[in-house]
Structures are given as C-alpha cells and as structure tokens.
Design an enzyme around this catalytic site. Structure first.
Site, mmCIF file in Angstrom:
data_model
loop_
_atom_site.group_PDB
_atom_site.id
_atom_site.type_symbol
_atom_site.label_atom_id
_atom_site.label_comp_id
_atom_site.label_asym_id
_atom_site.label_seq_id
_atom_site.Cartn_x
_atom_site.Cartn_y
_atom_site.Cartn_z
ATOM 1 N N CYS A 68 48.769 52.128 42.350
ATOM 2 C CA CYS A 68 48.786 51.305 43.564
ATOM 3 C C CYS A 68 50.231 50.968 43.944
ATOM 4 C CB CYS A 68 47.988 50.024 43.341
ATOM 5 S SG CYS A 68 47.914 48.961 44.810
ATOM 6 N N CYS B 199 51.529 43.252 42.981
ATOM 7 C CA CYS B 199 50.808 42.086 42.482
ATOM 8 C C CYS B 199 51.200 41.866 41.014
ATOM 9 C CB CYS B 199 49.300 42.295 42.598
ATOM 10 S SG CYS B 199 48.751 42.739 44.274
ATOM 11 N N CYS C 246 48.776 42.586 38.032
ATOM 12 C CA CYS C 246 47.913 43.773 38.049
ATOM 13 C C CYS C 246 48.483 44.959 37.280
ATOM 14 C CB CYS C 246 47.634 44.186 39.495
ATOM 15 S SG CYS C 246 46.446 45.543 39.606
ATOM 16 N N CYS D 7 29.633 46.657 42.448
ATOM 17 C CA CYS D 7 30.884 46.609 43.204
ATOM 18 C C CYS D 7 31.781 47.775 42.809
ATOM 19 C CB CYS D 7 31.604 45.283 42.954
ATOM 20 S SG CYS D 7 33.050 45.035 44.012
ATOM 21 N N CYS E 257 28.863 46.281 46.930
ATOM 22 C CA CYS E 257 30.098 45.579 47.260
ATOM 23 C C CYS E 257 31.260 46.545 47.055
ATOM 24 C CB CYS E 257 30.268 44.348 46.363
ATOM 25 S SG CYS E 257 31.786 43.411 46.642
ATOM 26 N N CYS F 62 33.219 38.108 50.016
ATOM 27 C CA CYS F 62 33.468 37.699 48.639
ATOM 28 C C CYS F 62 34.964 37.465 48.510
ATOM 29 C CB CYS F 62 33.004 38.789 47.671
ATOM 30 S SG CYS F 62 33.381 38.454 45.933
ATOM 31 N N ARG G 42 31.384 32.682 41.181
ATOM 32 C CA ARG G 42 31.320 33.675 40.107
ATOM 33 C C ARG G 42 32.312 33.367 38.993
ATOM 34 N NH1 ARG G 42 32.002 38.768 42.662
ATOM 35 N NH2 ARG G 42 29.808 38.507 43.198
#
Length: 336
Positions: free
Chosen positions: A63, A67, A70, A107, A139, A199, A271
C-alpha cells in the site's frame, strides 16, 4: 425515540452531542459507565445477540499510504507477505468456511489507497456478487471510493462499507499524511449516498490522548446518520512500523470506549475488533456487558492474529450469546 438515563429521564436519540456532554459520559467512574451503557443496550438491542463477522485480506501489502500503525504500508519493513488480488474461487471458499463457522457478515479488505476503475475492481464486484449469493452480508474495505464506485458496489450487492476515521481530526496528521481527514469523510458520504450501510470507527493506543478519543466519538455520533457499525480497535503493534513500541491498551480503556459509543449511538453495532486475541473470556465479557455486540472471528484480521471459530463458539456457549442473523434489518438504510 429515546434512551433512559441513570436518573430515569428520557433523552432523545441524538446526533447533536456536544464535546462537553461526551466528556461527562466518558469520564464517569467505569462501573457506573458500564451500568448505564448496559441499560441503553438493553433498551435498543437484543440482549445476548452478537453479530459475527469474518475479515479476509483479498489483496495484501504494497500500500502506498503511510498509516503509522499498518504493516501493509510499502514503505515499512515488516514481515507481511505481499500478494496480489485473490481469485474468485479462493474468496468464495473462505466465505463458505466463514458461514459454516457461524459468521453472518463477510468483509473483504484490499490494501489500496483508493479504488480504481480497472479489472481488479471488476473482480471485486464479482466477489461481492458471489458472497452475497451465499446469504452473507457483504462488507468491503478498499480505501477511498467515489460516488460512481459506491453505486457499482451497491448494484453488485454490497451491504456495508468500512472506512475508519482511525483517530480524531486533530491527531490525524500525526498518524497519516498521505490523505486528509476530509478524504475519509468524503468516502463515508459517498457510501451513504449509495444506500450502503456505513461501518466506521477507529483505533486506540496510537499515542493519542483521551481528548482525541472523545473527539473521534464526537465526529461519529454527530454524523447526520450514525454509522450502522462502529469498530473499536486496540492497536496491535507490529515490528517495522513507526508504532511498534507503543504500549498495549488495557481492557478498561476498551470498555470505556465501547460503553461511551453505546450510550452515544444506541442503535449502532459496536464491534470489539483488533486486540481481542489478547483478552481473556472474562475481559471480553466486560466488553459485551458495556455494549459491544459485534466481533470478528477467524484466524486473522487482515494481517494480525485473531481468535478462531472454535474458541469463539466455546465463549458464546459459556456466556449465552447468539449470532445475529444476516440481513436482520431489512433493506438498506434510508437517508434522513
């Protein structure tokens, strides 16, 4: 609609919470906070019902974002093994296994900054259709999407879209610099316009303050329509990321976030997400008592460990919990 306060007074289901009001809730003595959240939960939710979700990384690593938490960011040196988009067969096999294990929502996550209109997106649309045909709520979390892409996902049968805020607007640039807070809010708006369930939650343990946690909850609870699902994640520090040495959050920090979210957003699924693998059954029970009514189950959350189906089945039996059925809320959310 209204919720009962601890004093027996009625208050309206609200989208206009002030920061001071949220602070007053958040800083209550933790046992008092749990009791109040449990009362709200009982009024608005089915007691003992938990939404069971499974998350699959359909495209891992590489990616371009930065972040700080991550391990999938290409610029960080972690042990994450990069793999291209999975095949339709691989995804449907995993979805079938998740359904057999008791999950009712599936998801799919892709380590993309944003969705591009290309063959990979077409493949994801086919995956959505296939999983939907299995009777599971579908999702996706694919990064930023525009209105057209959100509409295409909706047409394919997408039920929900995950796009977390991660932290407060004030703290955001300390965690991510490759996109803005408004970029996140724009994607949520595009998803909402398409009639897809939202979400959106965040992560605690990033080095943020209590005020940052309150600020994130303020943003979520003052949206025109509350997110249908709010994941509360505890950072799982990963070697090679800038946050690898962050201390682990305590169960009491998770309980405080979950309980406050439950009081602010009574109809939302809250969640208990990343970090759950470190919790005992007793600690998880505290989170359910505080208003959590959704979990991820299965071996992994994208790239981090998670309790498996058998462990969760045993916990459900012990605590008297039951999986929430797919598509319990008929139809997609209606815009205000």
């Amino acid at each position: 609609m209204s919720i009962m306060t601890q004093y027996g007074q009625q208050t309206e289901l609200r989208n206009n919470w002030s920061l001071d009001e949220i602070k007053a809730i958040y800083y209550k003595p933790v046992l008092e906070l749990i009791v109040e959240a449990a009362q709200v939960h009982k009024q608005y939710q089915a007691t003992g019902e938990v939404q069971v979700c499974t998350l699959l990384s359909v495209k891992t690593g590489g990616c371009p974002e930065d972040c700080s938490y991550c391990p999938q960011a290409a610029r960080f040196h972690t042990d994450v093994e990069v793999h291209k988009l999975l095949s339709q067969e691989q995804v449907l096999t995993a979805a079938q296994r998740a359904r057999d294990g008791g999950s009712t929502r599936f998801c799919m996550g892709a380590a993309w900054r944003e969705v591009r209109d290309n063959r990979d997106f077409d493949k994801v649309l086919d995956m959505v259709k296939g999983v939907n045909d299995l009777g599971l709520e579908v999702c996706c979390t694919l990064g930023m999407v525009n209105e057209y892409q959100a509409e295409k996902l909706k047409e394919a049968g997408l039920y929900a879209y995950n796009h977390n805020l991660d932290t407060s607007e004030e703290n955001y640039s300390n965690i991510i610099t490759t996109r803005t807070y408004d970029d996140r809010l724009d994607t949520i708006d595009n998803v909402r316009k398409a009639g897809i369930s939202v979400c959106s939650g965040g992560i605690i343990g990033l080095g943020e303050t209590d005020e940052d946690r309150i600020g994130m909850l303020h943003t979520l609870s003052t949206m025109v329509q509350h997110p249908e699902s709010v994941p509360v994640n505890a950072l799982v520090p990963v070697k090679g990321t800038p946050l690898e040495n962050q201390p682990l959050v305590t169960v009491w920090e998770m309980v405080r976030m979950i309980a406050t979210a439950r009081i602010l957003m009574p109809k939302t699924m809250v969640r208990l997400s990343a970090g759950r693998e470190r919790m005992s059954v007793t600690e998880q029970a505290l989170c359910f008592l505080a208003g959590a009514n959704s979990i991820f189950t299965g071996e992994k959350l994208l790239t981090t460990p998670n309790p498996d189906f058998d462990q969760d089945k045993a916990m459900f039996e012990l605590l008297g919990l039951n999986p929430r059925k797919s598509f319990k809320e008929e139809g997609q959310p209606v815009l205000n």
